[in-house]
Write an enzyme that holds these catalytic residues in place. Structure first.
Site, short mmCIF file in Angstrom:
data_model
loop_
_atom_site.label_atom_id
_atom_site.label_comp_id
_atom_site.label_asym_id
_atom_site.label_seq_id
_atom_site.Cartn_x
_atom_site.Cartn_y
_atom_site.Cartn_z
N HIS A 22 0.86 -1.19 0.00
CA HIS A 22 0.00 0.00 0.00
C HIS A 22 0.90 1.23 0.00
O HIS A 22 1.18 1.80 1.05
CB HIS A 22 -0.92 -0.02 1.22
CG HIS A 22 -1.97 1.04 1.21
ND1 HIS A 22 -3.24 0.82 1.71
CD2 HIS A 22 -1.98 2.32 0.77
CE1 HIS A 22 -3.97 1.92 1.57
NE2 HIS A 22 -3.20 2.85 1.01
N GLU A 26 -2.63 -1.75 -3.26
CA GLU A 26 -3.81 -1.04 -2.77
C GLU A 26 -3.47 0.42 -2.50
O GLU A 26 -2.33 0.77 -2.19
CB GLU A 26 -4.38 -1.71 -1.53
CG GLU A 26 -3.43 -1.80 -0.35
CD GLU A 26 -4.04 -2.54 0.83
OE1 GLU A 26 -4.86 -3.44 0.62
OE2 GLU A 26 -3.67 -2.19 1.97
N HIS A 77 -8.21 -5.99 7.13
CA HIS A 77 -8.05 -4.99 8.18
C HIS A 77 -8.35 -5.59 9.55
O HIS A 77 -9.47 -5.98 9.84
CB HIS A 77 -8.92 -3.74 7.97
CG HIS A 77 -8.34 -2.52 8.65
ND1 HIS A 77 -7.44 -1.69 8.03
CD2 HIS A 77 -8.49 -2.04 9.90
CE1 HIS A 77 -7.08 -0.73 8.86
NE2 HIS A 77 -7.70 -0.92 10.02
#
Length: 242
Positions: free
Chosen positions: A43, A70, A190
């Site tokens: 990310h 991401e 998450h």
């Protein structure tokens, strides 16, 4: 069986704290795959406080499983992803100064933008996943953008799991069912951990993939990276898989 993608951002955070190249992000990605990870997630953020743009380029030839990038699809991110051509891009609406992702997209409010970005990535041959919460109407709007998958934002599940696992997972099961009805694949990520991962997978048996970073890297401090990945892979095994 649900696939495990290891988010290696935290490895880059440790490296950046001292400069140099220890730990070596590229070697960790290679090792994660050797130890059984079925994908690598990064990310990159604009401030490069963990994964850097150059890391993304350097990792591309080393990721032989699935590369998942991401982030918020700002112009620089879109340019990077289209140049690297990962197997999957996950669109996350995080602000540049966000400590970590903390919400999914409002797909209806951002429909035109998400549709355009999805088309751009599809033209580059990249699978698109949209990071969302559990609102059922929102899941339907995600499908209308042309995306291939959603990634369920599972922090609320993790926060409630210890107190009431059934109540915690119920909205995620409903959202996954609606996504499946809409023809979407389903990812999740998450705050997933060894404590809550197996239960989620048994309730959503058609979950395609989970992306796990923080908890997995923390566990690796105690168990070692190879053993930790083995434990997470085992947590993904449901009764039907055994």
């Amino acid at each position: 069986m649900t696939l495990l993608s290891v988010n290696i951002n935290k490895i880059a955070t440790i490296r950046n704290a001292r400069g140099g190249n220890n730990p070596n992000v590229r070697q960790v990605a290679v090792d994660c795959q050797r130890f059984g990870a079925q994908g690598i997630t990064v990310h990159p953020r604009p401030d490069e406080r963990h994964i850097r743009r150059q890391d993304v380029y350097d990792l591309r030839p080393l990721v032989t499983t699935e590369f998942n990038i991401e982030g918020n699809p700002a112009p620089a991110f879109v340019e990077l992803v289209c140049a690297v051509k990962p197997e999957q891009v996950t669109l996350v609406p995080d602000a540049p100064d966000a400590i970590t992702s903390n919400a999914g997209w409002n797909c209806r409010a951002n429909f035109d933008f998400l549709q355009q970005v999805t088309a751009r990535f599809h033209a580059a041959g990249i699978r698109v996943s949209i990071f969302v919460g559990t609102d059922l109407d929102n899941v339907e709007w995600a499908a209308k953008t042309g995306a291939d998958r959603i990634e369920l934002y599972t922090e609320p599940y993790a926060a409630q799991f210890a107190a009431d696992s059934e109540a915690a997972v119920a909205p995620f099961v409903a959202a996954a069912e609606r996504a499946k009805q809409c023809g979407l694949g389903i990812n999740a990520g998450h705050d997933l951990s060894l404590e809550n991962l197996h239960y989620l997978c048994t309730r959503i048996p058609y979950l395609d993939e989970v992306s796990i970073g923080h908890a997995l890297i923390c566990d690796a401090l105690y168990y070692g990276l190879e053993e930790t990945i083995r434990r997470y892979r085992q947590a993904l095994v449901t009764t039907d898989d055994k």
